[in-house]
Each structure stands twice: as structure tokens, then as C-alpha cells.
Enzyme design. Structure first.
Site, PDB file in Angstrom:
ATOM      1  N   SER A  62       0.723  -1.288   0.058  1.00  0.00           N
ATOM      2  CA  SER A  62       0.050  -0.222  -0.010  1.00  0.00           C
ATOM      3  C   SER A  62       0.871   1.282  -0.001  1.00  0.00           C
ATOM      4  O   SER A  62       1.719   1.079   0.586  1.00  0.00           O
ATOM      5  CB  SER A  62      -0.924  -0.115   1.320  1.00  0.00           C
ATOM      6  OG  SER A  62      -1.355   1.192   1.282  1.00  0.00           O
ATOM      7  N   TYR A  65      -2.461  -1.274  10.829  1.00  0.00           N
ATOM      8  CA  TYR A  65      -2.536  -1.767   9.632  1.00  0.00           C
ATOM      9  C   TYR A  65      -1.322  -1.428   8.679  1.00  0.00           C
ATOM     10  O   TYR A  65      -0.741  -2.307   7.896  1.00  0.00           O
ATOM     11  CB  TYR A  65      -3.820  -1.407   8.931  1.00  0.00           C
ATOM     12  CG  TYR A  65      -4.012  -1.543   7.207  1.00  0.00           C
ATOM     13  CD1 TYR A  65      -4.220  -2.489   6.985  1.00  0.00           C
ATOM     14  CD2 TYR A  65      -3.705  -0.506   6.547  1.00  0.00           C
ATOM     15  CE1 TYR A  65      -3.974  -2.848   5.380  1.00  0.00           C
ATOM     16  CE2 TYR A  65      -3.598  -0.749   5.035  1.00  0.00           C
ATOM     17  CZ  TYR A  65      -3.958  -1.957   4.696  1.00  0.00           C
ATOM     18  OH  TYR A  65      -3.830  -1.988   3.277  1.00  0.00           O
ATOM     19  N   LYS A 100       1.839  -4.019   6.984  1.00  0.00           N
ATOM     20  CA  LYS A 100       2.099  -3.764   5.432  1.00  0.00           C
ATOM     21  C   LYS A 100       3.760  -3.564   5.423  1.00  0.00           C
ATOM     22  O   LYS A 100       4.337  -4.367   4.627  1.00  0.00           O
ATOM     23  CB  LYS A 100       1.529  -2.766   4.799  1.00  0.00           C
ATOM     24  CG  LYS A 100      -0.012  -3.294   4.427  1.00  0.00           C
ATOM     25  CD  LYS A 100      -0.022  -4.445   3.378  1.00  0.00           C
ATOM     26  CE  LYS A 100      -1.389  -4.954   3.432  1.00  0.00           C
ATOM     27  NZ  LYS A 100      -1.539  -6.184   2.746  1.00  0.00           N
TER      28      LYS A 100
HETATM   29  P1  NAD Z   1     -10.928  -7.591   0.897  1.00  0.00           P
HETATM   30  O1  NAD Z   1     -11.064  -7.215   2.347  1.00  0.00           O
HETATM   31  O2  NAD Z   1     -12.089  -7.381   0.082  1.00  0.00           O
HETATM   32  O3  NAD Z   1     -10.193  -8.784   0.314  1.00  0.00           O
HETATM   33  C1  NAD Z   1      -9.144  -9.496   1.324  1.00  0.00           C
HETATM   34  C2  NAD Z   1      -9.656 -10.948   1.392  1.00  0.00           C
HETATM   35  O4  NAD Z   1      -8.725 -11.638   2.215  1.00  0.00           O
HETATM   36  C3  NAD Z   1     -10.966 -11.321   1.724  1.00  0.00           C
HETATM   37  O5  NAD Z   1     -11.769 -12.018   0.919  1.00  0.00           O
HETATM   38  C4  NAD Z   1     -10.815 -11.979   3.205  1.00  0.00           C
HETATM   39  O6  NAD Z   1     -12.017 -12.705   3.431  1.00  0.00           O
HETATM   40  C5  NAD Z   1      -9.557 -12.629   2.991  1.00  0.00           C
HETATM   41  N1  NAD Z   1      -8.807 -12.870   4.217  1.00  0.00           N
HETATM   42  C6  NAD Z   1      -8.629 -12.059   4.999  1.00  0.00           C
HETATM   43  N2  NAD Z   1      -7.765 -12.490   6.076  1.00  0.00           N
HETATM   44  C7  NAD Z   1      -7.560 -13.751   5.657  1.00  0.00           C
HETATM   45  C8  NAD Z   1      -6.780 -15.169   6.032  1.00  0.00           C
HETATM   46  N3  NAD Z   1      -6.296 -14.873   7.231  1.00  0.00           N
HETATM   47  N4  NAD Z   1      -6.962 -15.952   5.491  1.00  0.00           N
HETATM   48  C9  NAD Z   1      -7.653 -16.093   4.162  1.00  0.00           C
HETATM   49  N5  NAD Z   1      -8.345 -15.145   3.588  1.00  0.00           N
HETATM   50  C10 NAD Z   1      -8.118 -14.033   4.404  1.00  0.00           C
HETATM   51  O7  NAD Z   1      -9.692  -6.193   0.732  1.00  0.00           O
HETATM   52  P2  NAD Z   1      -9.090  -5.702  -0.862  1.00  0.00           P
HETATM   53  O8  NAD Z   1      -9.592  -4.471  -0.750  1.00  0.00           O
HETATM   54  O9  NAD Z   1      -9.679  -6.709  -1.902  1.00  0.00           O
HETATM   55  O10 NAD Z   1      -7.559  -5.751  -0.396  1.00  0.00           O
HETATM   56  C11 NAD Z   1      -6.856  -6.724  -0.904  1.00  0.00           C
HETATM   57  C12 NAD Z   1      -5.376  -6.591  -0.217  1.00  0.00           C
HETATM   58  O11 NAD Z   1      -4.886  -5.141  -0.828  1.00  0.00           O
HETATM   59  C13 NAD Z   1      -5.279  -6.514   1.226  1.00  0.00           C
HETATM   60  O12 NAD Z   1      -4.045  -7.142   1.497  1.00  0.00           O
HETATM   61  C14 NAD Z   1      -5.155  -5.038   1.493  1.00  0.00           C
HETATM   62  O13 NAD Z   1      -4.397  -4.738   2.705  1.00  0.00           O
HETATM   63  C15 NAD Z   1      -4.378  -4.513   0.242  1.00  0.00           C
HETATM   64  N6  NAD Z   1      -4.667  -2.928   0.028  1.00  0.00           N
HETATM   65  C16 NAD Z   1      -5.924  -2.516  -0.181  1.00  0.00           C
HETATM   66  C17 NAD Z   1      -6.018  -1.162  -0.364  1.00  0.00           C
HETATM   67  C18 NAD Z   1      -7.481  -0.780  -0.387  1.00  0.00           C
HETATM   68  O14 NAD Z   1      -7.848   0.152  -0.381  1.00  0.00           O
HETATM   69  N7  NAD Z   1      -8.782  -1.646  -0.981  1.00  0.00           N
HETATM   70  C19 NAD Z   1      -5.069  -0.377  -0.525  1.00  0.00           C
HETATM   71  C20 NAD Z   1      -3.774  -0.870  -0.402  1.00  0.00           C
HETATM   72  C21 NAD Z   1      -3.499  -2.312  -0.180  1.00  0.00           C
HETATM   73  N1  UFG Z   2     -12.530  11.044   3.400  1.00  0.00           N
HETATM   74  C1  UFG Z   2     -13.501  11.909   3.647  1.00  0.00           C
HETATM   75  N2  UFG Z   2     -14.739  11.539   4.233  1.00  0.00           N
HETATM   76  C2  UFG Z   2     -14.995  10.020   4.317  1.00  0.00           C
HETATM   77  C3  UFG Z   2     -13.843   9.258   4.032  1.00  0.00           C
HETATM   78  C4  UFG Z   2     -12.731   9.589   3.504  1.00  0.00           C
HETATM   79  O1  UFG Z   2     -13.334  13.263   3.639  1.00  0.00           O
HETATM   80  O2  UFG Z   2     -15.714   9.512   5.116  1.00  0.00           O
HETATM   81  C5  UFG Z   2     -11.150  11.567   2.759  1.00  0.00           C
HETATM   82  C6  UFG Z   2     -10.136  11.241   3.603  1.00  0.00           C
HETATM   83  O3  UFG Z   2     -10.041  12.209   4.444  1.00  0.00           O
HETATM   84  C7  UFG Z   2      -9.084  11.235   2.489  1.00  0.00           C
HETATM   85  C8  UFG Z   2      -9.703  10.873   1.280  1.00  0.00           C
HETATM   86  O4  UFG Z   2     -11.072  10.941   1.502  1.00  0.00           O
HETATM   87  O5  UFG Z   2      -8.507  12.600   2.044  1.00  0.00           O
HETATM   88  C9  UFG Z   2      -9.392   9.392   0.878  1.00  0.00           C
HETATM   89  O6  UFG Z   2      -9.829   8.470   1.983  1.00  0.00           O
HETATM   90  P1  UFG Z   2      -9.950   7.096   1.925  1.00  0.00           P
HETATM   91  O7  UFG Z   2     -10.449   6.603   3.495  1.00  0.00           O
HETATM   92  O8  UFG Z   2     -10.688   6.593   0.986  1.00  0.00           O
HETATM   93  O9  UFG Z   2      -8.483   6.232   1.662  1.00  0.00           O
HETATM   94  P2  UFG Z   2      -7.137   6.879   2.460  1.00  0.00           P
HETATM   95  O10 UFG Z   2      -6.358   7.397   1.297  1.00  0.00           O
HETATM   96  O11 UFG Z   2      -7.136   7.369   4.001  1.00  0.00           O
HETATM   97  O12 UFG Z   2      -6.582   5.311   2.687  1.00  0.00           O
HETATM   98  C10 UFG Z   2      -6.634   4.260   1.601  1.00  0.00           C
HETATM   99  C11 UFG Z   2      -6.731   2.965   2.164  1.00  0.00           C
HETATM  100  C12 UFG Z   2      -5.734   2.497   2.967  1.00  0.00           C
HETATM  101  C13 UFG Z   2      -4.539   2.787   1.941  1.00  0.00           C
HETATM  102  C14 UFG Z   2      -4.185   3.964   1.365  1.00  0.00           C
HETATM  103  C15 UFG Z   2      -3.379   4.077   0.313  1.00  0.00           C
HETATM  104  O13 UFG Z   2      -7.862   2.889   2.969  1.00  0.00           O
HETATM  105  O14 UFG Z   2      -5.663   1.319   3.466  1.00  0.00           O
HETATM  106  O15 UFG Z   2      -5.458   4.192   0.791  1.00  0.00           O
HETATM  107  O16 UFG Z   2      -3.372   3.077  -0.604  1.00  0.00           O
HETATM  108  F1  UFG Z   2      -3.466   2.324   2.725  1.00  0.00           F
END
Ligand code: NAD
Ligand code: UFG
Length: 340
Positions: A126, A151, A155
Site C-alpha cells: 500500500s 494496519y 504492511k
Molecule cells: P478485501 O477485504 O476485499 O479482500 C481481502 C480478502 O482476504 C477477503 O476476501 C478476506 O476474506 C480474505 N482474508 C483476510 N484474512 C484472511 C486470512 N487470514 N486467510 C484467508 N483469507 C483472508 O480487501 P481488498 O481491498 O481486496 O484488499 C486486498 C489486499 O490489498 C489486502 O491485503 C489489502 O491490505 C491490500 N490493499 C488494499 C487497499 C484498498 O484500499 N482496498 C489499498 C492498499 C492495499
Molecule cells: N474522506 C472523507 N470522508 C470520508 C472518507 C474519506 O473526507 O468519509 C477523505 C479522507 O480524509 C481522504 C480521502 O477522502 O482525504 C480518501 O480517504 P480513504 O479513506 O478513501 O482512503 P485513504 O487515502 O485514507 O486510505 C486508503 C486505504 C488505505 C491505504 C491507502 C493508500 O484505506 O488502506 O488508501 O493505499 F493504505
């Protein structure tokens, strides 16, 4: 023979879109997911779109026996490791759960990969690992920062473990993909993000306001040093992200060691710009109020996408209006997500 890929977390948001892209590209896929934050319905939707379904194993990535069995019964070429927990606020209240799933999960997976002689791994990292970057756009060679929550730390720790591992054994080829802000849904409107409870991320929240499940968005701060005072982020369409994984998978076939790639568009949008773009997509107005900043948020963050473009031949193709139109199509057709 078609290559077989193990996708951990493959029924989740990003994992399911990537699984679809893999199947469409001709790979065989085994999904391992414990369904703690997803529904198996996402895999049925994949089949409806492409006529193929991955093999599905319900299990935990921390369970050695399950992993050994998967590797013993399938000729796995590479692993895409999405499984993990991702809610920043929840990680503050339950740090042990986060370190267990995200760090121990990654360790257990790597140990099983060694036992099975599989050394190609794509890891979901991330942009949060950069902390509060000193300048924009954020390049891969920027130092990692100090994450403000468990979190983010989980990572960063997982990344560092993978770096050490690759240094210790040259057979490893690892991609650390640092995602910026994944949003959007499959263009069919049948697959998308299905958050549990009240969303904490901006786009799912706006989307639920638009469908009148939530009454109003809180904009976290309008006093940032950004053009309109609200936070700026690099939002990337989940299908572009999925395609980025396929490119990374190809690239690690040829490389060894650890390679880091940002997956972002290189363009930042403010919260107010996001609201406006969603209003255009859904034809409704999004009520909002400005409230205090959210603890731990940074002012701005967007990617330098050049390294991924040069080394992976990958760039994000979909623009903000695609991201919003696809999110809205998914939300409108599935007001309660996969539960409908
Ligand atoms: P998500 O929660 O939709 O998908 C994660 C999946 O992993 C889920 O299906 C959950 O059931 C499964 N899971 C969790 N723990 C597990 C375990 N111990 N064993 C087996 N399965 C397990 O989330 P996502 O948005 O698809 O994110 C996927 C990956 O990308 C994650 O590692 C997350 O940290 C990373 N990531 C997501 C974002 C974002 O904003 N969505 C940003 C940066 C990184
Ligand atoms: N925001 C609002 N109102 C809300 C939610 C978010 O104003 O209800 C704003 C936040 O302050 C920020 C922007 O919208 O400025 C984006 O916020 P998000 O929560 O959607 O995303 P973040 O950038 O905070 O974080 C996301 C993921 C993290 C990841 C990061 C970088 O949640 O897991 O992107 O990949 F680490």
C-alpha cells in the site's frame, strides 16, 4: 500447459477482479480465502462473466496444513497474496488480529512456498508505507515512512520480511505492489466492493449516500494545503489494478529479488472533486458537511507511475468518470452488495 496461480484473498474486492482477469488471460486459478470479509458469490459472478470459475478452498492463510495440501495437489507457478485485513480504524483497536492476519499470514505463506519450491510472489502492499511523503509524485525509491496505525505497520513489516527473504535466497522473485486508492467496479455492474458495515473509505461512502443508505458524507477537513483545502489522493480503477497484477506476474518471471512498483494513475483528485464527479455519474446530489480532519490522514498522495510503465509496460487506462460510472452501476444494481 496453462500456468496455475494461487490467489489468497481471491474472493475479496481486488482479488476477485484480479482472479477474473487471470482466468480471462488463460491462467488456471486456485483461490484460498477464509471469507472473513467477502462472499463466495463474487466467484459465481466471475463465472457469469467469463464462463470459468476458479477452484475455491475455504481456509486461512495462516493454516500450514491447508497451504501444504494446496501446493501438494496443484502445480502452482506463482502466488498472488491479497489475503489480509485492511480497515485502518479497526487495526488500532485490534492490533494483534491485524499483525496475525497480515504479518503471520504472509510468513506462513512464504514458509509453505519454500516447502513447495514455489518462489514467485506478488504482494499487495500500500502507498501507506510511504508515510507522509515530502514531495509529490511519490516514487518507489522514496524512503518508507512511519505508518500511523497497525494496519500500515503490518504492511511495512511484511514488506521488510519479504526483502530479507529475497536477500537470503536468490530463488525468490517478489513484486511489492504499492496500491494507491483502489475504487470502481467491473464494468458489467455485477462485481464490485462490498464493504461490511459503514464504509470508512471515501468512494464506497459517497456511493451509499447516493443510494440513500447513508444520509450525508462527512468531509474530513477543508484546511489542508491543497487547492480546495480537502485531501488529495490517486484513485485507481480496480480493473486497471487487476491488469497491473498480470503485468507484474509476467515481469517476475524474468526477474529475481524484490521489485517494487507503484500502482496508481499519477493524478490526484480532491474530496470535493470526487463528490462532483460522482454527482455527474449518478445524476443526484451528494449531501455533505465539512468536519474536523481525520486523525492520521495526510494532505495529499499521488503516485509517480513511470517505473511501472517502463518496467511492466502497464499504465492505468480508465479515468475518473469510468471509476465513478462503474461504481454507481454496481451500487445501483446491488444495493446490498453480494447479499442481494
Ligand atoms: P478485501 O477485504 O476485499 O479482500 C481481502 C480478502 O482476504 C477477503 O476476501 C478476506 O476474506 C480474505 N482474508 C483476510 N484474512 C484472511 C486470512 N487470514 N486467510 C484467508 N483469507 C483472508 O480487501 P481488498 O481491498 O481486496 O484488499 C486486498 C489486499 O490489498 C489486502 O491485503 C489489502 O491490505 C491490500 N490493499 C488494499 C487497499 C484498498 O484500499 N482496498 C489499498 C492498499 C492495499
Ligand atoms: N474522506 C472523507 N470522508 C470520508 C472518507 C474519506 O473526507 O468519509 C477523505 C479522507 O480524509 C481522504 C480521502 O477522502 O482525504 C480518501 O480517504 P480513504 O479513506 O478513501 O482512503 P485513504 O487515502 O485514507 O486510505 C486508503 C486505504 C488505505 C491505504 C491507502 C493508500 O484505506 O488502506 O488508501 O493505499 F493504505
Amino acid at each position: 500447459m496453462q500456468k496455475k496461480i494461487l490467489v489468497t484473498g481471491g474472493s475479496g474486492y481486488i482479488g476477485s477482479h484480479t482472479t477474473l482477469a487471470l482466468l480471462e488471460a488463460g491462467f488456471d486459478v486456485v483461490v484460498l480465502d477464509n471469507l472473513c470479509n467477502s462472499s463466495i458469490e463474487s466467484l459465481n459472478r466471475i463465472e457469469n462473466i467469463c464462463g470459468k470459475k476458479p477452484d475455491f478452498i475455504e481456509g486461512d492463510v495462516r493454516d500450514e496444513q491447508t497451504l501444504d495440501k494446496i501446493f501438494a495437489t496443484n502445480e502452482i507457478d506463482s502466488v498472488l497474496h491479497f489475503a489480509g485485513l485492511k480497515a485502518v480504524g479497526e487495526s488500532v483497536n485490534n492490533p494483534l488480529t491485524y499483525y496475525s492476519n497480515n504479518v503471520v499470514g504472509s510468513l506462513t505463506l512464504c514458509k509453505a512456498m519454500v516447502r513447495a519450491n514455489v518462489f514467485k510472489l506478488v504482494f499487495s502492499s500500500s502507498a501507506t508505507v510511504y508515510g507522509d511523503p515530502i514531495e509529490m509524485p511519490v516514487r518507489e525509491d522514496f524512503p518508507t515512512g512511519t505508518p500511523t496505525n497497525p494496519y500500515g505497520r503490518s504492511k511495512l513489516i511484511a514488506e521488510e520480511i519479504l526483502q530479507d527473504l529475497a536477500k537470503s535466497d536468490s530463488r525468490w522473485s517478489i513484486a511489492l505492489l504499492r496500491y494507491f486508492n483502489p475504487v470502481g467496479a467491473h464494468e458489467s455492474g455485477t462485481m464490485g466492493e462490498d464493504p461490511n458495515g459503514i464504509p470508512s473509505n471515501l468512494v464506497p461512502y459517497i456511493s451509499q449516500v447516493a443510494i440513500e443508505q447513508l444520509s450525508k458524507l462527512s468531509v474530513y477537513g477543508r484546511d489542508y494545503p491543497t487547492p480546495d483545502g480537502t485531501g488529495v489522493r490517486d484513485y485507481i480503477h480496480v480493473q486497471d489494478l487487476a491488469e497491473g497484477h498480470l503485468s507484474a506476474l509476467n515481469a517476475i518471471d524474468e526477474k529475481t529479488g524484490v521489485n517494487i512498483w507503484n500502482l496508481g494513475t499519477g493524478v490526484g483528485y480532491s474530496v470535493l472533486e470526487m463528490i462532483q464527479a460522482f454527482e455527474v455519474a449518478c445524476g443526484r446530489s451528494i449531501p455533505y458537511q465539512v468536519v474536523d480532519r481525520r486523525t492520521g490522514d495526510i494532505a495529499e498522495c499521488w503516485a509517480a507511475p513511470k517505473k511501472a510503465a517502463e518496467e511492466l509496460g502497464w499504465t492505468a487506462k480508465r479515468d475518473l468518470s469510468d471509476m465513478m460510472a462503474d461504481t454507481w452501476r454496481w451500487q445501483k444494481r446491488n444495493p446490498t452488495g453480494y447479499k442481494s
